[in-house]
Each structure stands twice: as C-alpha cells, then as structure tokens.
Enzyme design. Structure first.
Site, PDB file in Angstrom:
ATOM      1  N   ASP A 188       3.688   9.783  -1.662  1.00 32.53           N
ATOM      2  CA  ASP A 188       2.351   8.469  -0.928  1.00 32.53           C
ATOM      3  C   ASP A 188       2.540   7.615  -2.120  1.00 32.53           C
ATOM      4  O   ASP A 188       2.138   7.365  -3.184  1.00 32.53           O
ATOM      5  CB  ASP A 188       1.296   9.068  -0.577  1.00 32.53           C
ATOM      6  CG  ASP A 188      -0.020   8.988   0.323  1.00 32.53           C
ATOM      7  OD1 ASP A 188      -0.046   8.401   0.602  1.00 32.53           O
ATOM      8  OD2 ASP A 188      -0.373  10.231   0.333  1.00 32.53           O
TER       9      ASP A 188
ATOM     10  N   HIS B  82       1.230  -1.441  -0.405  1.00 29.88           N
ATOM     11  CA  HIS B  82       0.035  -0.040   0.096  1.00 29.88           C
ATOM     12  C   HIS B  82       0.807   1.465   0.054  1.00 29.88           C
ATOM     13  O   HIS B  82       0.019   2.372   0.193  1.00 29.88           O
ATOM     14  CB  HIS B  82      -0.843  -0.109   1.027  1.00 29.88           C
ATOM     15  CG  HIS B  82      -2.194  -1.348   1.217  1.00 29.88           C
ATOM     16  ND1 HIS B  82      -3.163  -0.563   0.898  1.00 29.88           N
ATOM     17  CD2 HIS B  82      -2.669  -2.260   0.931  1.00 29.88           C
ATOM     18  CE1 HIS B  82      -3.956  -1.528   0.833  1.00 29.88           C
ATOM     19  NE2 HIS B  82      -3.476  -2.452   0.654  1.00 29.88           N
TER      20      HIS B  82
HETATM   21  P1  ADQ Z   1      -2.934   6.457   4.457  1.00 34.70           P
HETATM   22  O1  ADQ Z   1      -1.402   7.047   3.875  1.00 34.70           O
HETATM   23  O2  ADQ Z   1      -3.715   5.933   5.457  1.00 34.70           O
HETATM   24  O3  ADQ Z   1      -2.960   5.173   3.234  1.00 34.70           O
HETATM   25  P2  ADQ Z   1      -4.913   7.602   2.871  1.00 34.70           P
HETATM   26  O4  ADQ Z   1      -5.203   6.796   1.305  1.00 34.70           O
HETATM   27  O5  ADQ Z   1      -5.712   9.202   1.941  1.00 34.70           O
HETATM   28  O6  ADQ Z   1      -3.865   6.925   3.984  1.00 34.70           O
HETATM   29  O7  ADQ Z   1      -6.254   7.105   3.354  1.00 34.70           O
HETATM   30  C1  ADQ Z   1      -6.525   7.500   4.642  1.00 34.70           C
HETATM   31  C2  ADQ Z   1      -7.976   7.355   5.065  1.00 34.70           C
HETATM   32  O8  ADQ Z   1      -8.424   8.190   5.750  1.00 34.70           O
HETATM   33  C3  ADQ Z   1      -8.824   7.935   3.308  1.00 34.70           C
HETATM   34  O9  ADQ Z   1     -10.169   7.840   3.447  1.00 34.70           O
HETATM   35  C4  ADQ Z   1      -9.466   9.159   4.745  1.00 34.70           C
HETATM   36  O10 ADQ Z   1     -11.056   9.590   4.205  1.00 34.70           O
HETATM   37  C5  ADQ Z   1      -9.303   9.277   6.048  1.00 34.70           C
HETATM   38  N1  ADQ Z   1      -9.104  10.133   6.600  1.00 34.70           N
HETATM   39  C6  ADQ Z   1      -8.172  11.010   6.385  1.00 34.70           C
HETATM   40  N2  ADQ Z   1      -8.063  12.311   6.837  1.00 34.70           N
HETATM   41  C7  ADQ Z   1      -9.094  12.188   8.572  1.00 34.70           C
HETATM   42  C8  ADQ Z   1     -10.110  13.015   9.406  1.00 34.70           C
HETATM   43  N3  ADQ Z   1      -9.036  13.814   9.461  1.00 34.70           N
HETATM   44  N4  ADQ Z   1     -10.932  12.003   9.870  1.00 34.70           N
HETATM   45  C9  ADQ Z   1     -11.765  11.210   9.505  1.00 34.70           C
HETATM   46  N5  ADQ Z   1     -11.073  10.348   8.439  1.00 34.70           N
HETATM   47  C10 ADQ Z   1     -10.127  10.655   7.805  1.00 34.70           C
HETATM   48  C11 ADQ Z   1      -2.454   4.493   3.389  1.00 34.70           C
HETATM   49  C12 ADQ Z   1      -0.855   5.007   2.007  1.00 34.70           C
HETATM   50  C13 ADQ Z   1      -1.959   5.784   1.094  1.00 34.70           C
HETATM   51  C14 ADQ Z   1      -2.849   4.677   0.284  1.00 34.70           C
HETATM   52  C15 ADQ Z   1      -3.716   3.724   1.245  1.00 34.70           C
HETATM   53  C16 ADQ Z   1      -4.385   2.471   0.595  1.00 34.70           C
HETATM   54  O11 ADQ Z   1      -0.118   5.510   2.427  1.00 34.70           O
HETATM   55  O12 ADQ Z   1      -1.051   5.752  -0.113  1.00 34.70           O
HETATM   56  O13 ADQ Z   1      -4.075   5.194  -0.585  1.00 34.70           O
HETATM   57  O14 ADQ Z   1      -2.875   3.128   2.323  1.00 34.70           O
HETATM   58  O15 ADQ Z   1      -3.763   1.825  -0.339  1.00 34.70           O
END
Ligand code: ADQ
Length: 410
Positions: free
Chosen positions: A317, A111
């Site tokens: 990312d 991921h």
């Molecule tokens: P993350 O690094 O956690 O995931 P991301 O893909 O943006 O990053 O996912 C974050 C999730 O958390 C999103 O669904 C978002 O809605 C939620 N989120 C973020 N901030 C929030 C808040 N303040 N309150 C509630 N919810 C919040 C890792 C990798 C990414 C990859 C994913 C999936 O780092 O690059 O996209 O896995 O593979």
C-alpha cells in the site's frame, strides 16, 4: 457525445479551490482508466504482476488522455506557473505539458508505491514512461523506500545520473523525496451526532458482548482481505479459547467493479467468509460480519473507537490512511491496538503498531492473539506514540511541504 469526444473545459470558479472538468468519454474509461491505469500500472506498482495485463490499445489511450489533460491545463494556466500533478493516471502529463511549452515548475505526487527495476521493466513501455517522468522538477513518494526503488529503477533502466536526492537528465534536475501523507483527523476525533452514529451502534449491538477486530478498505486485491480472513480463521483454529469471544467485522467499499480481477476478488472473499462462518459459527455467534458498502466518516469513527483491534493487512500500500484514522479515533484512556501490515507505507512511520506479515496466516493469528491480550499500560503507551506521529503530519502539512519543495525545486 461521441465515444471519443472531449469537448470544452468546464470551469467551476465558485468552489474552493476552483475546479475544472473535461468530459470523460466512455472509451477513456475502458482503455485509459480501467485499462492502462488500473490493469497495468496499479497491479505492477503494487508488486502483483500476476494481475497485470498489458495491451497496446490501453497504452495508446493512456498517452492521448495524458495529452488531453495537459492541453486542458494549458488553457487555464500561464506557462510559467507551478503545476502539481497527482498520481499514476498522469505519469506522462509533465512531458505533454513541456511539449505544449510549459516551462514553470512541475511536480507529481505518486499516491501508490513505486516498484524496483525487476518489476518496472515488465512494463513494455518502461523506457518511455520513465523518460517522460524525467520532465518533472519534483517527484514525491510516500516513503523513503519508494524513493529508493525509483532511484534504483532509473539507475538500471535509464541513462540519467542518479544522485542522493535527485535524478539529472538532459540538463534537468528532478528532485526526488518522500512526503508521507497524513489523514484528515477532525471527523475521527470529534464527538458524533447521536442519530449519525445509530447505524454503527446497531451493528455493534449485534456482535456484543464479543470483542471486535475491525477491517476497513476499498475492496481491492492489494488490501489483503482474503489473507486477513485466513489469519482470523487460523486464530480460531489455533487459539480455540477465542471462539465465541471475538468477531471480525470487515467493511469493504465497492471499487472498480468493471475490472474482472475485482469481481474475482469479491467472490473469493465471500467464499472464505462463508467457509469460516460455516466452520466455526454457532447459533449465538457469527465469527465474521462482512459488509460490502460504504460508511460516513462519523460512522467509521464510531466503529474505529469500538474496535479492540484495527486489523489492516495490505499486501502492498502506498500509505494507508485507514491506519492513521484508526489511531486518531481511539480513546487514549482505553485505546485499541493497531495490527498493521509491514508492507503498508504507513508502517514506516507507525512503528509502534503491531507490525504483521499478511502472507503468513500463522504469524497473523499470533499477532492477533497478542493484540487481544495486550495490557492496558502497553496499549496506552503504544497509542500515545502513534497518536503523536499521526497528529504531527496531517493532510494539510503534507500539501504545504510538497508545494514548498516544488517552489524551491527551481
Ligand atoms: P486508498 O487505496 O483508497 O488510497 P486509503 O489510504 O486507506 O486507501 O484511503 C481510503 C479512504 O477511504 C480513507 O479515508 C477511509 O476512511 C475511506 N474508506 C475506506 N473504507 C471505507 C468505507 N467502507 N466507507 C467509507 N469510507 C471508507 C490511495 C493509496 C493509499 C494512500 C492514499 C492517499 O492506495 O495507499 O494512503 O491513496 O495517498
């Protein structure tokens, strides 16, 4: 329990899918999870070696915890069944499963990004880690760029034969491919209950009538939050007509608070927020609202919709699902503009976003100014294309295509 005691596998067959859990002793948390996974692999794979630290003890735990997960898995599945492993915490699990006699297809989806050889070889156990990954049948990444980095790393550091879509070693062909993950769109596209949206609405009233730039992430140094704030400060400095006219809301979910680099990052962010608000704030206008907390998907949807600019600036990312959620949540008649780091995996697909370089504050300020001034026609056109991309591949289509490839890999 003892610090190191794992205990029985606990099975919950009621759920869909069924879940199995093993006890996670405190020592695992410190050495395997915080230690090797989050202080060695996480920073290195995100190309931030300055934050990486390597300790023999952490590596020893990483090996033994991967063994423990493999052992638990063999209690639950027949040796010829397919196994799908997720993420950087379990890069040795395929090797461990093979040692325990598993001969069915094994796939792993990473991921997070995969680095090129110059970075990967900083890891003192680079050879062993890479070698163990070659016991997989399928290795999936978010982007073709990660696939290419993996191929180059194998070519530079291992005797394996590198082909176009596979790596061949000891008679095993490891298929390597990109499977860009999609977001779960429904929570961001359905109308929300009035009482659920209340908190988001109150927050928006506080900043009205100024325009809104929104940042949402876990509080993580890979997400480029200080860099985002610096670029916003540069916008206020170099484009002074925006003063009093635009606010930045930054929502940061607490994350990995036991890792020192995360506590340091939090202090750094709070410092910059204080600096910008002190420098530019007025009685009636606070430039940056910083919220260190989590929101429900419905509340996030309200904020995404209200934001003129979704400002997402990771230094690196894997994908970044916030970018896709932001697109999904927009009103197509009057959509906001996605300003996205070109170093997010999502940038490979979301080419109609305003792509920005988070390392360059003046460039960031210019991109923000452009996004804030963009005509309705251009916003609609960009959004239409972005929404088509985001809707085409979702979390479900992603899982289906990985599983299909795993079964076809043999
Ligand atoms: P993350 O690094 O956690 O995931 P991301 O893909 O943006 O990053 O996912 C974050 C999730 O958390 C999103 O669904 C978002 O809605 C939620 N989120 C973020 N901030 C929030 C808040 N303040 N309150 C509630 N919810 C919040 C890792 C990798 C990414 C990859 C994913 C999936 O780092 O690059 O996209 O896995 O593979």
């Amino acid at each position: 329990t003892q610090d190191d005691e794992v205990g029985e596998v606990e099975l919950d067959e009621e759920g869909q899918p069924a879940l199995a859990a093993i006890n996670f002793p405190a020592n695992w948390y410190d050495n395997y999870y915080n230690g090797f996974s989050n202080r060695a692999l996480w920073p290195l794979f995100h190309s931030i070696p300055r934050y990486a630290s390597f300790a023999d003890k952490h590596w020893e735990y990483y090996r033994s915890v991967n063994d423990a997960f493999a052992m638990a898995a063999t209690e639950l599945i027949a040796p010829d069944k397919p196994v799908w492993i997720h993420d950087y915490h379990l890069l040795l699990a395929a090797r461990a499963l093979r040692k325990l006699g598993h001969n069915g297809p094994i796939g792993l989806f990473l991921h997070i990004p995969f680095p090129g050889p110059d970075l990967f070889e900083l890891l003192p156990w680079a050879d062993q880690l890479l070698d163990a990954m070659l016991d997989l049948d399928l290795l999936g990444f978010h982007t073709p760029h990660d696939v290419e980095n993996f191929r180059q790393t194998v070519a530079a550091l291992s005797p394996a034969l590198v082909e176009e879509n596979a790596v061949v070693h000891r008679g095993r062909r490891v298929r390597v491919a990109a499977f860009p993950i999609g977001a779960v769109l429904e929570p961001f596209q359905e109308p929300v209950e009035p009482e659920v949206a209340e908190e988001a609405i109150r927050l928006l009233q506080v900043i009205a009538p100024s325009r809104l730039i929104l940042g949402v992430d876990r509080l993580d140094y890979t997400k480029g939050i200080p860099e985002r704030l610096e670029a916003f400060g540069m916008l206020l400095e170099q484009y002074p007509h925006w003063r009093g006219q635009v606010s930045l809301i930054q929502i940061s979910v607490p994350s990995r608070e036991d890792v020192p680099e995360y506590a340091e990052q939090r202090r750094r962010i709070e410092n910059i927020v204080g600096h910008i608000n002190g420098e530019y704030g007025e009685a009636a206008w606070v430039p940056v609202r910083y919220l260190y907390r989590s929101y429900s998907p419905d509340q996030l949807a309200e904020l995404y919709r209200a934001a003129d600019v979704g400002y997402i600036t990771p230094l690196r990312d894997g994908m970044n699902l916030v970018a896709k959620e932001y697109v999904a949540a927009q009103n197509p008649d009057n959509p906001g503009v996605l300003v996205l780091s070109k170093f997010a995996g999502a940038a490979a697909e979301l080419t109609d976003a305003v792509l920005t370089n988070p390392w360059h504050p003046e460039g960031g300020a210019r991109d923000l100014d452009r996004a804030l001034r963009m005509s309705l026609a251009e916003r609609q056109e960009r959004h239409r294309r972005l929404l088509a991309v985001v809707s085409r591949s979702t979390a479900t289509t992603w899982a289906e295509s990985f599983l299909q490839a795993l079964l076809a890999a043999r």
